[in-house]
Write an enzyme that holds these catalytic residues in place. Structure first.
Site, mmCIF file in Angstrom:
data_model
loop_
_atom_site.group_PDB
_atom_site.id
_atom_site.type_symbol
_atom_site.label_atom_id
_atom_site.label_comp_id
_atom_site.label_asym_id
_atom_site.label_seq_id
_atom_site.Cartn_x
_atom_site.Cartn_y
_atom_site.Cartn_z
ATOM 1 N N HIS A 108 20.131 25.937 -6.303
ATOM 2 C CA HIS A 108 20.368 25.026 -7.394
ATOM 3 C C HIS A 108 19.349 25.485 -8.494
ATOM 4 C CE1 HIS A 108 21.975 21.766 -4.727
ATOM 5 N NE2 HIS A 108 21.374 22.374 -3.845
ATOM 6 N N ASP A 119 19.603 28.140 -0.478
ATOM 7 C CA ASP A 119 19.825 26.712 -0.891
ATOM 8 C C ASP A 119 18.587 25.936 -1.861
ATOM 9 O OD1 ASP A 119 21.028 24.524 -1.169
ATOM 10 O OD2 ASP A 119 21.091 23.722 0.643
#
Length: 429
Positions: free
Chosen positions: A64, A318
């Protein structure tokens, strides 16, 4: 600049090599690999690399970015710096930014920002003389809201690496339509199967630890029922699919059976799900609030075995940055996620390779060549005349995880303040 890395341990999952070599690098290419190299020019920079590891560049499937929209969490520049510090030469960011990466204009804008950031840093002489390649996942639905499909063909033409929302898509009719539409585009598509009705308000994997810690549970079936439905659609339509964030032992069984039946699927788990189980939540550290949640001991064992066997193709990072203020809440109220780009390789090496559970090649494959394949890419072998996309790692160097030692802007990790063993020395890309 020409560099000679002397007696470095080469780990190359492409050529299946793990051994000591001299490696000569010049003009962005590997010039020679041999047991000993002595025929070099006078201006060659010689580096004694005894005890160091040289591997193919690491590839992160999905992480992200705070930018655009939440630059206090992470900017593209800090994300790429953190990736370089963690040994990653390629990073793919999810589309759940603000605004979401759901149109070609934003794809072009982010690509331009990345290029400007790279130029502004010019010729820094450090680990960050090289900047990782940045790839963008395009959103499947507008504003990653799970309702209306984006213009997938336009996004493909704009250069996205593939398609995902990075969030559960529970409208199976929409999922089916996406799989049918994407067939001719030839781009990867990734789904995170999770039944949010079964998740409800849960924050921890169902079991005795959840009862002991007094936290709302999430049953494993929230994941496995969604995976089963996804596999049925893949079997019917035939479009290749990547399954993200696998976290349960039963999920590994379902994926293994599907692969044995010839379904065109790949799968990934995240690095923290390989290292920690529900017992770690005893600390109520909000950086252990993950989605999907940490598994039980049996889940961790199955995930590790799945990675080693290739049932789980890749380890994803992640990386999910949050500000200090966002994470300083009650465990159940804090947003789910933790950083990881700078921490994954040292911790995975320390707890999986040094313990003998994984070979160095098995770990490196799951962090390098296999995630690249999931993206429809390849990494170059460490052989002459191939591009130098490499990671140099010192498994013995110790360092402390603290604000001044991290390039990421966020500090949401359970390892904050701890001493780690293993540090990236340099990347080439």
């Amino acid at each position: 600049m020409t560099e000679l890395l002397q007696q470095v341990r080469v780990i190359d999952p492409v050529s299946e090599i793990d051994g000591l070599f001299d490696v000569l690098i010049a003009d962005g290419y590997i010039q020679a690999v041999a047991s000993r190299i002595s025929d070099i020019s006078s201006d060659t920079q010689i580096r004694d690399c005894q005890g160091l590891v040289l591997g193919t560049g690491l590839v992160d499937l999905y992480s992200h970015s705070g930018e655009p929209g939440f630059e206090e969490r992470e900017t593209l520049l800090s994300l790429l710096q953190a990736a370089a510090a963690g040994g990653f030469t390629r990073v793919s960011i999810l589309p759940d930014t603000s605004p979401a990466i759901d149109n070609p204009a934003l794809v072009a804008q982010l690509q331009q920002r990345r290029a400007e950031g790279q130029r502004s840093r010019g010729g820094e002489e450090s680990l960050h003389s090289y900047s990782p390649l940045l790839y963008l996942w395009g959103a499947i639905t507008l504003d990653v809201a799970g309702k209306q499909m984006t213009e997938l063909a336009d996004l493909a033409s704009a250069g996205v690496v593939g398609f995902t929302d990075g969030k559960p898509l529970e409208n199976l009719a929409l999922v089916r339509g996406v799989l049918e539409y994407l067939q001719p585009l030839g781009k990867p598509v990734a789904f995170w199967p999770s039944d949010r009705q079964l998740v409800a308000n849960g924050v921890m994997r169902e079991g005795s630890d959840a009862l002991r810690f007094g936290l709302p549970p999430i049953p494993a079936s929230a994941e496995t029922t969604a995976i089963a439905a996804m596999l049925e659609l893949v079997a019917t339509i035939g479009t290749p699919v990547h399954i993200m964030r696998v976290s349960t032992s039963r999920s590994v069984e379902l994926i293994a059976s599907a692969k044995a039946a010839g379904l065109p699927i790949t799968a990934s788990t995240t690095w923290m799900h390989l290292l920690l189980d529900t017992k770690a939540v005893k600390s109520y550290n909000t950086s252990l609030h993950l989605d999907p949640p940490l598994g039980n001991l049996g889940d961790v064992a199955a995930l590790r075995a799945g990675v080693r066997a290739g049932v789980i193709d890749a380890i994803a990072i992640d990386h999910t940055p949050y500000s200090y203020e966002e994470k300083v809440q009650a465990f159940a109220e804090a947003p789910a996620g933790a950083i990881g780009l700078e921490l994954a390789l040292p911790l995975l090496w320390q707890y999986l390779v040094e313990t003998g559970e994984f070979t160095a090649l098995e770990l490196w494959r799951a962090l390098s060549s296999s995630p690249a394949q999931c993206l429809g890419q390849k990494v170059s072998a460490i052989v002459p005349h191939q591009p130098a996309e490499l990671t140099l790692f010192d498994p013995q160097q110790t360092w402390k995880v603290e604000r001044k030692s991290l390039y990421t802007l966020s500090q949401n990790t359970p390892w904050l303040g701890q001493q780690l063993k293993g540090h990236v020395v340099q990347i080439w890309c």
